[in-house]
Design a protein around this motif. Structure first.
Motif, PDB file in Angstrom:
ATOM      1  N   MET A   1       0.842  -1.186   0.000  1.00  0.00           N
ATOM      2  CA  MET A   1       0.000   0.000   0.000  1.00  0.00           C
ATOM      3  C   MET A   1       0.877   1.234   0.000  1.00  0.00           C
ATOM      4  SD  MET A   1      -3.215   0.126   2.626  1.00  0.00           S
ATOM      5  CE  MET A   1      -3.659  -1.490   3.152  1.00  0.00           C
ATOM      6  N   ASN A   2       0.477   2.236  -0.757  1.00  0.00           N
ATOM      7  CA  ASN A   2       1.208   3.494  -0.699  1.00  0.00           C
ATOM      8  C   ASN A   2       0.671   4.341   0.460  1.00  0.00           C
ATOM      9  OD1 ASN A   2      -1.143   4.826  -1.546  1.00  0.00           O
ATOM     10  ND2 ASN A   2      -0.488   4.951  -3.666  1.00  0.00           N
ATOM     11  N   THR A   3       1.317   5.463   0.710  1.00  0.00           N
ATOM     12  CA  THR A   3       0.962   6.300   1.856  1.00  0.00           C
ATOM     13  C   THR A   3      -0.486   6.770   1.791  1.00  0.00           C
ATOM     14  OG1 THR A   3       3.259   6.992   2.097  1.00  0.00           O
ATOM     15  CG2 THR A   3       1.604   8.395   3.128  1.00  0.00           C
ATOM     16  N   GLU A   4      -0.942   7.158   0.618  1.00  0.00           N
ATOM     17  CA  GLU A   4      -2.324   7.630   0.499  1.00  0.00           C
ATOM     18  C   GLU A   4      -3.323   6.519   0.817  1.00  0.00           C
ATOM     19  OE1 GLU A   4      -5.288  10.013  -2.548  1.00  0.00           O
ATOM     20  OE2 GLU A   4      -3.298   9.444  -3.236  1.00  0.00           O
ATOM     21  N   ALA A   5      -3.066   5.310   0.363  1.00  0.00           N
ATOM     22  CA  ALA A   5      -3.962   4.187   0.656  1.00  0.00           C
ATOM     23  C   ALA A   5      -3.974   3.873   2.149  1.00  0.00           C
ATOM     24  CB  ALA A   5      -3.554   2.961  -0.156  1.00  0.00           C
ATOM     25  N   VAL A   6      -2.799   3.900   2.782  1.00  0.00           N
ATOM     26  CA  VAL A   6      -2.710   3.685   4.227  1.00  0.00           C
ATOM     27  C   VAL A   6      -3.521   4.765   4.951  1.00  0.00           C
ATOM     28  CG1 VAL A   6      -1.156   3.735   6.227  1.00  0.00           C
ATOM     29  CG2 VAL A   6      -0.493   2.486   4.157  1.00  0.00           C
ATOM     30  N   ALA A   7      -3.345   6.015   4.549  1.00  0.00           N
ATOM     31  CA  ALA A   7      -4.049   7.130   5.191  1.00  0.00           C
ATOM     32  C   ALA A   7      -5.561   6.970   5.068  1.00  0.00           C
ATOM     33  CB  ALA A   7      -3.597   8.453   4.579  1.00  0.00           C
ATOM     34  N   ARG A   9      -7.332   4.251   4.561  1.00  0.00           N
ATOM     35  CA  ARG A   9      -7.818   3.111   5.348  1.00  0.00           C
ATOM     36  C   ARG A   9      -7.819   3.440   6.836  1.00  0.00           C
ATOM     37  NH1 ARG A   9     -11.322  -0.823   5.971  1.00  0.00           N
ATOM     38  NH2 ARG A   9     -10.444  -2.658   6.997  1.00  0.00           N
ATOM     39  N   LEU A  10      -6.784   4.126   7.312  1.00  0.00           N
ATOM     40  CA  LEU A  10      -6.737   4.506   8.715  1.00  0.00           C
ATOM     41  C   LEU A  10      -7.921   5.410   9.048  1.00  0.00           C
ATOM     42  CD1 LEU A  10      -3.894   5.116  11.033  1.00  0.00           C
ATOM     43  CD2 LEU A  10      -5.504   6.979  10.814  1.00  0.00           C
ATOM     44  N   LEU A  13     -11.209   3.329   9.201  1.00  0.00           N
ATOM     45  CA  LEU A  13     -11.352   2.534  10.415  1.00  0.00           C
ATOM     46  C   LEU A  13     -11.546   3.402  11.654  1.00  0.00           C
ATOM     47  CD1 LEU A  13      -8.722  -0.215   9.589  1.00  0.00           C
ATOM     48  CD2 LEU A  13     -11.210  -0.527   9.762  1.00  0.00           C
ATOM     49  N   CYS A  14     -10.811   4.502  11.755  1.00  0.00           N
ATOM     50  CA  CYS A  14     -10.951   5.384  12.924  1.00  0.00           C
ATOM     51  C   CYS A  14     -12.340   6.015  12.981  1.00  0.00           C
ATOM     52  CB  CYS A  14      -9.856   6.435  12.932  1.00  0.00           C
ATOM     53  SG  CYS A  14      -8.224   5.771  13.334  1.00  0.00           S
ATOM     54  N   ARG A  15     -12.910   6.331  11.845  1.00  0.00           N
ATOM     55  CA  ARG A  15     -14.270   6.881  11.835  1.00  0.00           C
ATOM     56  C   ARG A  15     -15.286   5.880  12.370  1.00  0.00           C
ATOM     57  NH1 ARG A  15     -14.027  10.175   6.075  1.00  0.00           N
ATOM     58  NH2 ARG A  15     -13.078  12.065   6.965  1.00  0.00           N
ATOM     59  N   LYS A  16     -14.989   4.603  12.261  1.00  0.00           N
ATOM     60  CA  LYS A  16     -15.861   3.551  12.797  1.00  0.00           C
ATOM     61  C   LYS A  16     -15.526   3.236  14.255  1.00  0.00           C
ATOM     62  CE  LYS A  16     -16.232   1.084   8.394  1.00  0.00           C
ATOM     63  NZ  LYS A  16     -15.893  -0.192   7.722  1.00  0.00           N
ATOM     64  N   GLY A  17     -14.487   3.884  14.784  1.00  0.00           N
ATOM     65  CA  GLY A  17     -14.053   3.592  16.148  1.00  0.00           C
ATOM     66  C   GLY A  17     -13.210   2.331  16.248  1.00  0.00           C
ATOM     67  N   GLU A  18     -12.707   1.839  15.135  1.00  0.00           N
ATOM     68  CA  GLU A  18     -11.930   0.604  15.093  1.00  0.00           C
ATOM     69  C   GLU A  18     -10.428   0.900  15.094  1.00  0.00           C
ATOM     70  OE1 GLU A  18     -13.465  -1.572  11.723  1.00  0.00           O
ATOM     71  OE2 GLU A  18     -15.453  -1.727  12.627  1.00  0.00           O
ATOM     72  N   HIS A  19      -9.975   1.535  16.160  1.00  0.00           N
ATOM     73  CA  HIS A  19      -8.582   1.978  16.250  1.00  0.00           C
ATOM     74  C   HIS A  19      -7.604   0.805  16.317  1.00  0.00           C
ATOM     75  CE1 HIS A  19      -9.800   6.174  16.702  1.00  0.00           C
ATOM     76  NE2 HIS A  19     -10.809   5.687  17.408  1.00  0.00           N
ATOM     77  N   GLU A  20      -7.918  -0.198  17.130  1.00  0.00           N
ATOM     78  CA  GLU A  20      -6.998  -1.335  17.224  1.00  0.00           C
ATOM     79  C   GLU A  20      -6.956  -2.115  15.910  1.00  0.00           C
ATOM     80  OE1 GLU A  20      -6.177  -5.283  19.892  1.00  0.00           O
ATOM     81  OE2 GLU A  20      -6.710  -3.434  20.969  1.00  0.00           O
TER      82      GLU A  20
END
Length: 123
Positions: A1-7, A9-10, A13-20
């Protein structure tokens, strides 16, 4: 994954509260997590390594009695770095309701987050 794809996806997931889950999917085993210098006593400190980052997140969750609202901005990209603004309206056990706002900065290497650092007002 490139940086934009990682960003992206993060953020998803964080918007769903799925931090772990975000950490499990996106972080390197030797990632570091850095808090603000001068954070008040009792604040969670820095963490080195993925297991320590999981534990830091679990300790934060244990301090939270209720989450009333939260938001995560779209990422701002700069090479292998990205940042997002996060806000939370939470009630902490024994501390009451608090409005939190922070800038979160992430470094990506080889498709994984290797560093996260948080900036927020203390006090």
């Amino acid at each position: 994954m490139n940086t934009e794809a990682v960003a992206k996806r993060l953020v998803e997931l964080c918007r769903k509260g799925e931090h772990e889950q975000a950490q499990r999917e996106l972080y390197a085993q030797d990632a570091v997590s850095i808090e603000m210098p001068g954070a008040p006593a009792g604040a969670l400190g820095d963490a080195q390594g993925l297991e320590a980052i999981y534990e830091k997140g679990r300790q934060f969750s244990a301090m939270v009695e209720a989450v009333h609202a939260s938001s995560v901005s779209e990422p701002v990209m700069a090479g292998n770095w990205f940042s997002v603004s996060m806000t939370m309206d939470v009630t902490f056990r024994g501390r009451g309701r608090v409005q939190m706002a922070e800038i979160c900065v992430y470094q990506v290497r080889d498709g994984e987050v290797v560093r996260e650092q948080f900036f927020y007002d203390i006090g």
